[in-house]
Design an enzyme around this catalytic site. Structure first.
Site, PDB file in Angstrom:
ATOM      1  N   GLU A  26      28.868  33.289   6.954  1.00  0.00           N
ATOM      2  CA  GLU A  26      28.369  33.493   5.590  1.00  0.00           C
ATOM      3  C   GLU A  26      26.966  34.081   5.596  1.00  0.00           C
ATOM      4  O   GLU A  26      26.645  34.977   4.795  1.00  0.00           O
ATOM      5  CB  GLU A  26      28.386  32.165   4.827  1.00  0.00           C
ATOM      6  N   CYS A  51      25.726  26.276   5.333  1.00  0.00           N
ATOM      7  CA  CYS A  51      26.127  27.520   4.681  1.00  0.00           C
ATOM      8  C   CYS A  51      26.386  27.315   3.194  1.00  0.00           C
ATOM      9  O   CYS A  51      26.183  28.224   2.384  1.00  0.00           O
ATOM     10  CB  CYS A  51      27.368  28.084   5.358  1.00  0.00           C
ATOM     11  N   ARG A  96      41.107  33.974  30.640  1.00  0.00           N
ATOM     12  CA  ARG A  96      40.052  33.065  31.105  1.00  0.00           C
ATOM     13  C   ARG A  96      38.767  33.246  30.299  1.00  0.00           C
ATOM     14  O   ARG A  96      38.067  32.276  30.009  1.00  0.00           O
ATOM     15  CB  ARG A  96      39.765  33.313  32.583  1.00  0.00           C
ATOM     16  N   ASP A 108      44.854  28.627  47.864  1.00  0.00           N
ATOM     17  CA  ASP A 108      44.451  29.921  47.314  1.00  0.00           C
ATOM     18  C   ASP A 108      42.954  30.208  47.392  1.00  0.00           C
ATOM     19  O   ASP A 108      42.541  31.360  47.301  1.00  0.00           O
ATOM     20  CB  ASP A 108      44.886  30.028  45.850  1.00  0.00           C
TER      21      ASP A 108
END
Length: 348
Positions: free
Chosen positions: A53, A89, A189, A205
């Protein structure tokens, strides 16, 4: 009503630009319209920065500022009513003397939860609620899940061979998807604050779990290591991103990481999700192996599954099995097929 939906759609287009940049705040877009002419636009661009806003009002040209009191403000989420990193806001809207406000959906944050709309109405502003509510809620499904379910939004991600295996039985590394799919995974990601893997994936891995194939912020890396026996020279402990280790042995010091104690004799998933909730982590990608993924599936604690089906054949190995889900999207990246599912047993 048609014009209300038209401008709310524009709010959503703007809001989506904040994906991966504003959490733990919601994505919000705002449009200021005077006699079917947009005179201001804004969205929440960065956590800690001005809200949608405020950016919308500040974008109005000097020559058009006199039109603001006769304009309608469209905003995809209920304006905040509390002092946070920025002022409320709702107060700014009242100060600008806007005559009408159209809101997409309510804010589930207990600090707001209807109070923003109440404040606007008390100031004599005409408020229209729930315009394109379903779309607005969908955009902020992470934020909504966090505040309604008191846990992060959970995304399962894995690649599988043509014969349905996600990894060899031997716990060795097997790269299944193509380079385009890899780039997409790095984009995913960049859109979430955290990524979680299990012990076997970390060991086999040695992943970096970053966004090197895309632009954006690296997610918080989370690994499960019951006895704290992972080698300390893994990429996980290179200090390039914040790293959390869920373990029952906090006496071991991992380099450049935070050890968090949990009880491995009890259900792991609720413990992990509670810690992430307390740390204000609103969503997490589970990118672990079959065993880690299955923990969340068996617990029924997942919201979205993103699978990459490849043309490679393993012959045998480990599988992931889930049911009671709805396919919402599917597309090809060369020979890979990307499919997006939703858990039909959750509210999101």
């Amino acid at each position: 009503m048609f014009s209300d939906e038209l401008y709310m759609n524009r709010c959503l287009e703007l809001a989506a630009k904040g994906l991966g940049k504003v959490a733990p705040n919601p994505m919000v877009g705002a449009v200021l319209v005077h006699e079917d002419l947009i005179i201001g636009e804004g969205y929440h661009q960065q956590y800690g920065g001005p809200h949608a806003e405020v950016n919308c009002f500040d974008s109005v040209a000097e020559k058009d500022r006199k039109l603001i009191p006769q304009a309608t403000l469209y905003v995809s989420l209920e304006p905040c009513s509390h002092q946070g990193k920025t002022p409320p806001c709702a107060d700014r809207i009242i100060k600008e003397q806007v005559r009408r406000v159209v809101v997409g959906s309510g804010d589930p944050n207990p600090l707001v939860a209807g109070n923003g709309i109440k404040k606007l109405k008390a100031a004599g502003i005409d408020v229209t609620e729930d315009v394109l509510k379903e779309k607005c809620d969908e955009l902020n499904r992470r934020f909504n899940t966090y505040h309604k379910e008191h846990r992060p939004y959970i995304i399962l991600k894995y690649a599988e061979s043509r014969d349905g295996f996600v990894a060899p039985e031997s716990n060795t590394q097997a790269w299944l998807s193509n380079e385009l799919s890899k780039q997409l995974v790095h984009k995913w990601r960049s859109e979430e604050p955290a990524i979680l893997i299990g012990y076997n994936t970390a060991l086999a891995d040695n992943p970096q779990l970053n966004v090197r194939e895309w632009t954006g912020t690296n997610p918080i890396r989370i690994v499960l290591d019951r006895d704290a026996t992972l080698p300390k020279n893994l990429h996980l402990f290179n200090g390039q991103s914040r790293t959390l280790v869920f373990t029952q042995n906090t006496a071991v010091n991992f380099p450049d990481s935070e050890a968090i104690e949990i009880d491995y004799s009890r259900d792991l998933v609720p413990q992990i999700l509670h810690v992430l909730f307390v740390q204000q982590i609103q969503s997490v990608i589970i990118e672990g192996g079959a065993a880690t993924l299955q923990l969340y599936i068996d617990a029924g604690l997942w919201d979205e599954a993103r699978t990459i089906s490849t043309g490679k054949v393993l012959g045998n190995g480990k599988k992931v099995q889930f049911s009671k889900s709805t396919l919402t999207e599917s597309f090809h990246l060369k020979e890979d097929i990307v499919s997006i599912y939703r858990n039909t047993c959750t509210s999101n």
